[in-house]
Design a protein around this motif. Structure first.
Motif, PDB file in Angstrom:
ATOM      1  N   GLY A   5      36.162  36.587 103.988  1.00 16.22           N
ATOM      2  CA  GLY A   5      34.801  36.773 104.501  1.00 16.22           C
ATOM      3  C   GLY A   5      34.726  36.600 106.007  1.00 16.22           C
ATOM      4  O   GLY A   5      34.032  37.356 106.701  1.00 16.22           O
ATOM      5  N   GLN A   6      35.465  35.607 106.516  1.00 19.31           N
ATOM      6  CA  GLN A   6      35.478  35.373 107.966  1.00 19.31           C
ATOM      7  C   GLN A   6      36.145  36.540 108.688  1.00 19.31           C
ATOM      8  O   GLN A   6      35.712  36.948 109.771  1.00 19.31           O
ATOM      9  N   SER A  34      33.676  39.661 108.659  1.00 19.11           N
ATOM     10  CA  SER A  34      32.573  39.521 109.607  1.00 19.11           C
ATOM     11  C   SER A  34      33.060  39.673 111.048  1.00 19.11           C
ATOM     12  O   SER A  34      32.376  40.278 111.889  1.00 19.11           O
ATOM     13  N   SER A  35      34.252  39.154 111.345  1.00 15.90           N
ATOM     14  CA  SER A  35      34.816  39.307 112.693  1.00 15.90           C
ATOM     15  C   SER A  35      35.217  40.751 112.952  1.00 15.90           C
ATOM     16  O   SER A  35      35.035  41.269 114.061  1.00 15.90           O
TER      17      SER A  35
END
Length: 412
Positions: free
Chosen positions: A49-50, A53-54
């Motif tokens: 998820g990180q 999003s990045s």
């Protein structure tokens, strides 16, 4: 058919699918042996998820991904099952540098192709190696490690043992990207791992407090290495190398300051001329050497010196030979010893009366590490400094990277 009757169950189905893909996690840890004394967990779905999003926030990465080398097979097509929690462990009694992980094998043919695409070398008996990474295919599982020495032990513990005790991720990790836990009997000490835009933090406290001020103070200086440790921290660190060393040498305080310098090293060899006369040949090479000063305090300096002499760490010239970078000189002072490099002496930094280790990145250090692969050197080049701090029962490790156009998760 009524469209409203279709939309509602379809929405619920999509919501359920979204939950299971991105949020539901199987917290059963099947691949941590009972003789593990340290466990690192990585929350794969949180990391994914990180990353997403990045990735969305940095369009420049989209173009780069389109032009990526197609010869390397992506991990999702590697033939192994990606768990919800990657389990990395250290086995009690092994070297500190030896860490292992186990994953399930889904497709042997795909995994073999994946190893080939990464240029792993077949060492025989289902063991493969690339640089310092070893892989062993063990039935329906794959063991990965920084050494091959414990493969048999892990196989016995995890796959051949009749009694299998599974752990739960909640014992180690609590809503963080990752965790590192130290196990001593029934006692488990947990530290969170957080990945930020340009730094990685490992800590067991939510607020850093005065530890952050130590970093700010040290950064105003320019030394490559700054260390200050009390007796307990000295004992903790020497255990990594020799469990009996701290008690034998009886160091109650350790402080060091060091810089790096490139020097010309003379190599003398001998050969013969056309008349078979021996001639001396001199060649020169550039090497990296530290200039350093170390302050060692001991409650029993004479016993400490006797231990150094028994270990043959002090020679007839009062040089401390346990440090391979000579020349240096060891001198007794009130309550201990000072060890100084003599070629280009430097001053010891003022005492902060804190426990910390600070290592600043230096291009000379990276260029001298010939055993590293180009990818490993590139990763290290990106680091600005590494800091360890301790106050009472609070611990904090910070790996600070240089500012870049991309966050670490997209760079590494």
């Amino acid at each position: 058919m009524n469209k409203k009757k279709i939309i509602l169950p379809l929405t619920l189905l999509l919501a359920a699918a979204f939950y299971f893909v991105f949020f539901y996690k199987n917290k059963t840890l099947k691949f941590v042996p009972e003789n593990a004394d340290a466990v690192v967990l990585i929350d794969v779905k949180k990391l994914t998820g990180q990353y997403i999003s990045s990735f969305i926030a940095h369009p420049s990465k989209w173009i780069e991904n389109k032009t990526k080398d197609k010869k390397t097979i992506p991990l999702k097509n590697s033939g192994i099952k990606i768990p919800d929690f990657v389990q990395i462990f250290h086995i009690k009694g092994n070297k500190f540098s030896e860490w292992y992980s186990v994953v399930e094998l889904e497709d042997l043919q795909k995994f073999s192709a994946y190893l080939k695409s990464l240029q792993f070398v077949n060492k025989g008996k289902n063991v493969f190696q690339k640089d310092q990474i070893f892989v062993k295919i063990e039935g329906e599982n794959v063991i990965i490690g920084t050494s091959a020495s414990a493969f048999g032990n892990i196989n016995q513990q995890l796959f051949l043992s009749s009694e299998k005790k599974f752990l739960n991720a909640d014992r180690f990790i609590n809503n963080s990207l990752g965790s590192i836990s130290f196990i001593s009997g029934k006692k488990i000490q947990n530290f969170t791992i957080e990945l930020k835009a340009d730094e990685i933090e490992v800590k067991n406290i939510s607020k850093i407090g005065s530890l952050a001020s130590i970093v700010a103070d040290i950064q105003r200086k320019s030394h490559f290495l700054e260390v200050e440790l009390d007796a307990q921290n000295v004992k903790n660190y020497t255990r990594f190398f020799d469990k009996t060393l701290a008690d034998s040498v009886q160091i109650s305080y350790f402080k060091a300051t060091a810089d790096l310098e490139q020097v010309n090293d003379t190599i003398i060899s001998y050969g013969y001329d056309d008349n078979f006369n021996e001639i001396e040949k001199k060649t020169f090479q550039k090497i990296i050497q530290p200039n350093y000063v170390i302050d060692l305090q001991s409650p029993a300096p004479e016993k400490t010196r006797e231990y150094f002499q028994r270990k043959k760490w002090i020679n007839a010239k009062d040089q401390f030979t346990a440090i391979p970078f000579l020349p240096n000189h060891i001198q007794k002072n009130n309550g201990g010893f000072v060890i100084k490099s003599t070629r280009n002496p430097i001053m010891l930094s003022p005492k902060l009366k804190e426990n910390y280790i600070f290592v600043r990145n230096n291009p000379m250090l990276i260029s001298s590490l010939s055993i590293l692969s180009p990818a490993e050197k590139k990763l290290l080049t990106d680091i600005e400094y590494i800091f360890y701090g301790n106050k009472a029962q609070n611990y904090w490790v910070k790996i600070k990277a240089k500012k870049g156009e991309l966050p670490l998760i997209l760079r590494w």
